[in-house]
Motif scaffolding. Structure first.
Motif, PDB file in Angstrom:
ATOM      1  N   GLY A  70       3.363  -6.523 -13.220  1.00  0.00           N
ATOM      2  CA  GLY A  70       4.260  -5.480 -12.725  1.00  0.00           C
ATOM      3  C   GLY A  70       4.808  -5.729 -11.340  1.00  0.00           C
ATOM      4  O   GLY A  70       5.370  -4.819 -10.723  1.00  0.00           O
ATOM      5  N   ALA A  71       4.674  -6.948 -10.825  1.00  0.00           N
ATOM      6  CA  ALA A  71       5.155  -7.238  -9.470  1.00  0.00           C
ATOM      7  C   ALA A  71       6.676  -7.251  -9.437  1.00  0.00           C
ATOM      8  O   ALA A  71       7.334  -7.744 -10.363  1.00  0.00           O
ATOM      9  N   THR A  72       7.240  -6.711  -8.377  1.00  0.00           N
ATOM     10  CA  THR A  72       8.683  -6.791  -8.180  1.00  0.00           C
ATOM     11  C   THR A  72       9.053  -8.239  -7.875  1.00  0.00           C
ATOM     12  O   THR A  72       8.187  -9.053  -7.510  1.00  0.00           O
ATOM     13  N   PRO A  73      10.326  -8.612  -8.010  1.00  0.00           N
ATOM     14  CA  PRO A  73      10.708  -9.993  -7.682  1.00  0.00           C
ATOM     15  C   PRO A  73      10.317 -10.402  -6.265  1.00  0.00           C
ATOM     16  O   PRO A  73       9.919 -11.544  -6.039  1.00  0.00           O
ATOM     17  N   ARG A  74      10.414  -9.489  -5.311  1.00  0.00           N
ATOM     18  CA  ARG A  74      10.036  -9.804  -3.935  1.00  0.00           C
ATOM     19  C   ARG A  74       8.549 -10.111  -3.833  1.00  0.00           C
ATOM     20  O   ARG A  74       8.136 -11.077  -3.188  1.00  0.00           O
ATOM     21  N   LEU A 121       0.409  -4.069 -10.204  1.00  0.00           N
ATOM     22  CA  LEU A 121       1.180  -4.014  -8.965  1.00  0.00           C
ATOM     23  C   LEU A 121       2.478  -3.233  -9.115  1.00  0.00           C
ATOM     24  O   LEU A 121       3.361  -3.331  -8.261  1.00  0.00           O
ATOM     25  N   THR A 122       2.589  -2.453 -10.170  1.00  0.00           N
ATOM     26  CA  THR A 122       3.833  -1.719 -10.420  1.00  0.00           C
ATOM     27  C   THR A 122       4.200  -0.810  -9.266  1.00  0.00           C
ATOM     28  O   THR A 122       5.386  -0.644  -8.936  1.00  0.00           O
ATOM     29  N   LEU A 123       3.196  -0.208  -8.614  1.00  0.00           N
ATOM     30  CA  LEU A 123       3.446   0.753  -7.532  1.00  0.00           C
ATOM     31  C   LEU A 123       3.295   0.116  -6.155  1.00  0.00           C
ATOM     32  O   LEU A 123       3.064   0.814  -5.160  1.00  0.00           O
ATOM     33  N   VAL A 124       3.436  -1.205  -6.082  1.00  0.00           N
ATOM     34  CA  VAL A 124       3.418  -1.903  -4.805  1.00  0.00           C
ATOM     35  C   VAL A 124       4.854  -2.316  -4.484  1.00  0.00           C
ATOM     36  O   VAL A 124       5.365  -3.291  -5.028  1.00  0.00           O
ATOM     37  N   PRO A 125       5.555  -1.580  -3.612  1.00  0.00           N
ATOM     38  CA  PRO A 125       6.963  -1.894  -3.340  1.00  0.00           C
ATOM     39  C   PRO A 125       7.166  -3.137  -2.497  1.00  0.00           C
ATOM     40  O   PRO A 125       8.202  -3.781  -2.573  1.00  0.00           O
ATOM     41  N   ASN A 126       6.171  -3.480  -1.682  1.00  0.00           N
ATOM     42  CA  ASN A 126       6.359  -4.632  -0.795  1.00  0.00           C
ATOM     43  C   ASN A 126       5.006  -5.227  -0.437  1.00  0.00           C
ATOM     44  O   ASN A 126       3.969  -4.555  -0.459  1.00  0.00           O
ATOM     45  N   LEU A 127       5.047  -6.509  -0.092  1.00  0.00           N
ATOM     46  CA  LEU A 127       3.847  -7.255   0.247  1.00  0.00           C
ATOM     47  C   LEU A 127       4.239  -8.302   1.281  1.00  0.00           C
ATOM     48  O   LEU A 127       5.218  -9.026   1.083  1.00  0.00           O
ATOM     49  N   ASP A 128       3.481  -8.377   2.384  1.00  0.00           N
ATOM     50  CA  ASP A 128       3.835  -9.378   3.391  1.00  0.00           C
ATOM     51  C   ASP A 128       2.967 -10.618   3.243  1.00  0.00           C
ATOM     52  O   ASP A 128       2.016 -10.667   2.453  1.00  0.00           O
ATOM     53  N   ALA A 129       3.294 -11.657   4.015  1.00  0.00           N
ATOM     54  CA  ALA A 129       2.625 -12.945   3.880  1.00  0.00           C
ATOM     55  C   ALA A 129       1.148 -12.843   4.248  1.00  0.00           C
ATOM     56  O   ALA A 129       0.294 -13.473   3.602  1.00  0.00           O
ATOM     57  N   SER A 130       0.834 -12.075   5.276  1.00  0.00           N
ATOM     58  CA  SER A 130      -0.560 -11.948   5.698  1.00  0.00           C
ATOM     59  C   SER A 130      -1.412 -11.347   4.605  1.00  0.00           C
ATOM     60  O   SER A 130      -2.518 -11.813   4.330  1.00  0.00           O
ATOM     61  N   ALA A 131      -0.899 -10.296   3.966  1.00  0.00           N
ATOM     62  CA  ALA A 131      -1.664  -9.636   2.912  1.00  0.00           C
ATOM     63  C   ALA A 131      -1.793 -10.510   1.673  1.00  0.00           C
ATOM     64  O   ALA A 131      -2.822 -10.494   0.995  1.00  0.00           O
ATOM     65  N   SER A 132      -0.756 -11.276   1.363  1.00  0.00           N
ATOM     66  CA  SER A 132      -0.819 -12.114   0.168  1.00  0.00           C
ATOM     67  C   SER A 132      -1.941 -13.139   0.286  1.00  0.00           C
ATOM     68  O   SER A 132      -2.660 -13.405  -0.678  1.00  0.00           O
ATOM     69  N   ARG A 133      -2.114 -13.693   1.502  1.00  0.00           N
ATOM     70  CA  ARG A 133      -3.187 -14.669   1.698  1.00  0.00           C
ATOM     71  C   ARG A 133      -4.500 -13.986   2.068  1.00  0.00           C
ATOM     72  O   ARG A 133      -5.561 -14.336   1.542  1.00  0.00           O
ATOM     73  N   GLY A 134      -4.434 -13.035   2.973  1.00  0.00           N
ATOM     74  CA  GLY A 134      -5.655 -12.408   3.462  1.00  0.00           C
ATOM     75  C   GLY A 134      -6.356 -11.552   2.435  1.00  0.00           C
ATOM     76  O   GLY A 134      -7.554 -11.302   2.554  1.00  0.00           O
ATOM     77  N   CYS A 135      -5.633 -11.090   1.405  1.00  0.00           N
ATOM     78  CA  CYS A 135      -6.246 -10.240   0.385  1.00  0.00           C
ATOM     79  C   CYS A 135      -6.285 -10.947  -0.979  1.00  0.00           C
ATOM     80  O   CYS A 135      -7.353 -11.265  -1.497  1.00  0.00           O
TER      81      CYS A 135
END
Length: 880
Positions: free
Chosen positions: A614-618, A581-595
């Motif tokens: 590699g996830a950012t703190p966010r 996930l190093t190149l994933v700058p952001n993730l929303d709640a829907s995607a975290s659960r839906g994916c």
């Protein structure tokens, strides 16, 4: 002049990497070190600028006051516009950093001013008001709007907010500028035939043959000006043409005997009107007649004008800077534009800014003096106080042609030429904004254009998000025997037990479903409808759009119809899936659960363990807060169970439920975990052996003595007994230096001389990069104090500040050797990740001594470097 808006915007987009297309820019010699001077030069270039700008200012007045209620006072209203330009030029003389700056009323705010003046006039007429009230209210409220706009621009410049105007999408601005072009075209034709053309129905005036005759010279002259401005290189061509057109008119009417009276009877020149002294101009303003209540009706239009005028002014400054080849302070120049508008507002004037084309023309002449601007002011002042009405002396089609020229230029630039410089979707936004403004007005049209741009961004972002299978492996130090076992099973080309997928781009509600499908295809996992966890979807923040299972089936089925499933090359499903996930700058709640949660649950039913790194703190906080990943304590217990289970032979091995994502700090740490579990399982299943890998958290004390370097290298290379005897000579401190570091202490600094390479003997070393600004997490309940994987794994005394962790070198890691061998400045920064970290430092002097005294041992060290480089190369991608 307004037509330069298209050129200026083209220049500004060229700065962003666009080609200028077929437009030719005037070619002029670079100004000399000692610019030319002398009053003769000042007067000549001032006259040229006046010839260019003055007809346009009369056209601007016709645009701003195009309501029939203003027709009888056009001479006086035109002088207000000219005097406002005088004030703007005075402001640039006083405050601009450019001695050659030319500034007048300009086109960016024209449509807004016109819209406000029409709103005022129509409302007062509907209420039965008088034209005196219309004039007083319009002059006062428009100047008040200019004054307040100036204050806003000054504040934006003072607080360095010039970049904020870039949030208005360029295609939306392009659609607005195209509308300005169409509006100027209408106003120009209306000026030619002495009629007001404001709606498409008003073009019916051209059905009259007499009006066609009056409009044709203006249309042709405007077209000729457009061709000359675009195709002729000489800076003098356009001013010469603008002198030639009325000159030819006068030659024709006097040589044919028509004369001025005949031309006036034929509506070729304006009707004779009484002189308008300054006192009568001021008499048009009566504060007692001002309808102050109309402010609220024009306020939305004024707010839109702020964004467009500030955006256009920033484009002006950027284009001037580009042409000069020198950096300009955009915020300072924006504040200067603001001050000029404040001055204009105080003197009953209108919005203005730098005139790009005339400023650059004056710059290229090499005459960099404020005297040019001063003489321009003198001419404007004379025209303002003169009793002569230029409209009754000059041909009307010439004034109309200047507006038609602006219209042609802007329409061609933003509806035709721009299509070569932007994507099709952006080109559609230009047209959508242009049409929306025509249908619903400026304010709503621009808002609709912005909404279309937002939708386009969401769709484009959803398409950009992607997943790719990459060949990665950890930096763990294994024996050659264990490496063979690992590559025969863990990284088999057709039946890999470990699959690494690199995810790129923002993952959000618009892309999560497609991403889940693509990940499933990559690992050969077909998620059936019965495998979907409806409870997880119902807990989504967007549950109202997901509650119906039929909706989910419809969406998934429609996606399959659009994008056929890709045949996977995997012959069996993997045991571990590692998501980078190093190149994933952001993730929303829907995607975290839906994916990601759906992926973990579906994989758990197939006994596949999903890891992410590699996830950012966010992103990490989002995954943990929505139960997509375990909390820190439970995660540690699950990892321990999986490792303990791996030592049990397969027939006795109990299942460990792992229905969430395991988070790791770096991709190498995640792969190290997977490799360690897999190697333990393979050895337990086959011969009951334990792997020889030494983990950081299980580092035995017998390697912490003076023989650590020899033990690690022997373990790394799998040396035979004879080679181990040779390696013992490396214990000599003349061949290396063992350095102890505290947590956070600098081991390697970026851009320094590479005098050595290092081998980690104890602890770990972190490679970091700077410039990360998104560590702060704010939820709906306020700031979040989140303990990330990094804070739990790294030493508490290690202060990362704004640095981001790229990777960690464990015990046995060799780093810094590439820069050392190439003798180039260091490309990265490395710090000790744990207190008491020990590294073996091999300097150039150490290696030279080793080479001269013990060539056989030097050969072993070369094998160490060769192995390290091969391992790095085997695990790299194009991003590395």
């Amino acid at each position: 002049m307004s037509s330069a808006r298209a050129e200026r915007a083209g220049e500004a987009t060229a700065k962003d990497g666009f080609d200028e297309g077929k437009r030719k820019r005037p070619v002029a010699a670079t100004p000399t070190e000692n610019p030319k001077g002398g009053f003769a030069y000042y007067i000549i270039y001032a006259i040229v600028n006046v010839i260019i700008s003055l007809p346009g200012l009369y056209g601007y007045a016709a645009v701003i006051f195009n309501n029939p209620a203003f027709s009888k006072e056009m001479n006086a209203l035109s002088k207000f516009v000219i005097f406002s330009s005088l004030v703007h030029q005075l402001g640039f003389l006083l405050f601009s950093s450019l001695n050659f700056a030319i500034g007048t009323v300009q086109d960016a705010g024209l449509i807004f001013l016109s819209s406000m003046s029409n709103t005022i006039a129509n409302n007062i007429l509907d209420d039965g008001g008088t034209k005196k009230e219309i004039l007083s209210t319009t002059l006062v409220l428009l100047s008040l709007g200019t004054l307040m706009l100036g204050f806003v621009l000054v504040l934006m410049g003072h607080f360095r907010l010039a970049d904020a105007v870039s949030y208005l999408p360029m295609p939306v601005v392009g659609g607005y500028l195209a509308f300005i072009g169409f509006f100027c075209l209408q106003a120009g034709v209306g000026l030619c035939i002495s009629e007001s053309i404001m709606t498409p129905r008003d073009w019916a005036y051209l059905l009259d043959p007499e009006n066609i005759l009056l409009a044709t010279p203006g249309l042709l002259s405007g077209l000729l000006m457009t061709i000359v401005s675009r195709k002729v290189d000489s800076d003098a061509a356009l001013p010469a043409l603008m002198v030639l057109i009325p000159a030819v008119f006068y030659v024709v009417i006097f040589s044919t005997g028509i004369g001025m009276e005949g031309a006036r009877e034929g509506n070729w020149v304006g009707q004779v009107s009484d002189p308008v002294p300054v006192s009568e101009m001021l008499a048009l303003i009566d504060f007692r007649l001002v309808r102050w209540g109309l402010i609220r009706k024009i306020l939305p239009t004024w707010a839109g004008m702020i964004f467009v005028v500030s955006f256009a002014s920033c484009l002006d400054v950027a284009a001037i800077s580009l042409d000069m080849g020198e950096a300009l302070d955009t915020n300072r120049e924006l504040a200067t534009v603001g001050l000029c508008n404040v001055m204009s507002g105080f003197t009953f004037g209108y919005t203005g800014s730098y005139i790009f084309s005339q400023t650059i023309f004056t710059y290229r002449t090499g005459v960099h003096s404020k005297w040019i601007g001063f003489f321009i002011m003198v001419v404007f002042f004379y025209v303002t106080v003169s009793p002569m009405n230029i409209l009754q002396m000059a041909p009307l089609f010439f004034f109309g042609a200047t507006l038609i020229f602006i219209g042609y230029d802007l329409l061609y630039e933003w509806l035709i030429e721009i299509r070569h410089k932007i994507f099709l979707s952006e080109y559609a936004i230009v047209w959508a904004t242009f049409i929306a403004i025509q249908v619903v007005g400026i304010d709503v049209g621009i808002v609709l254009g912005v909404l279309v741009a937002i939708v386009n961004h969401v769709v484009a972002t959803a398409q950009i998000s992607g997943v790719h299978r990459v060949a990665k492996q950890s930096r763990a130090v294994w024996t050659p025997k264990d490496y063979k076992l690992l590559h025969a099973h863990g990284y088999h080309p057709l039946r890999p037990k470990i699959v690494t997928l690199e995810i790129v781009g923002t993952v959000f509600f618009g892309s999560s479903l497609q991403l889940l499908e693509r990940i499933s295809e990559e690992i050969g996992l077909n998620i059936q409808q019965e495998e979907f966890d409806q409870d997880a979807l119902l807990k989504s923040p967007h549950r109202t759009s997901y509650q119906m299972s039929t909706d989910i089936r419809d969406r998934r089925q429609s996606f399959r119809e659009i994008q056929p499933a890709k045949a996977t090359v995997l012959r069996c499903q993997p045991q571990f899936v590692v998501l980078d996930l190093t190149l994933v700058p952001n993730l929303d709640a829907s995607a975290s659960r839906g994916c990601f949660l759906q992926l973990a649950k579906a994989c758990a039913k197939k006994n596949i363990i999903v890891c992410a790194a590699g996830a950012t703190p966010r992103v990490e906080w989002m995954l943990r807060s929505h139960d997509v990943a375990y909390d820190m304590e439970e995660e540690a217990r699950v990892e321990a169970k999986l490792q303990a289970r791996a030592d049990t032979p397969g027939r006795l091995r109990e299942a460990v439920t792992c229905d969430r994502v395991l988070l790791f700090l770096t991709i190498h740490e995640a792969l190290e975990f997977c490799e360690n579990v897999l190697i333990h399982e393979l050895n337990a299943d086959r011969v009951g052996q334990s792997p020889s890998f030494i983990r950081l958290d299980q580092y035995s004390q017998d390697l912490a003595d003076e023989n650590a370097i020899t033990t690690i290298i022997s373990h790394m290379l799998g040396l035979e007994q004879d080679e181990r005897k040779v390696l013992r000579a490396l214990e000599d401190e003349r061949y290396h230096e063992e350095v102890t570091f505290k947590a956070g202490q600098l081991v390697i600094n970026k851009d320094t001389y590479p005098g050595a390479f290092y081998v980690v003997l104890k602890g770990s070393v972190a490679v970091t990069t700077s410039g990360v600004k998104n560590r702060k997490i704010v939820s709906g309940a306020g700031p979040v104090q989140h303990q990330s994987r990094a804070s739990a794994m790294l030493d508490p005394s290690l202060k990362m500040n704004d640095d981001a962790l790229l990777s960690i070198w464990p015990v046995g890691g060799v780093f810094g050797y590439v820069d050392y061998i190439l003798e180039r400045p260091r490309r990265f920064k490395a710090v000790a990740a744990q207190d008491g970290t020990i590294c073996a430092k091999f300097s150039r002097s150490h290696m030279l001594l080793l080479r001269s005294e013990n060539p056989e041992l030097d050969g072993i060290m070369q094998r160490v470097l060769l192995r390290a480089s091969i391992m790095d190369l085997a695990g790299c991608t194009c991003r590395d």
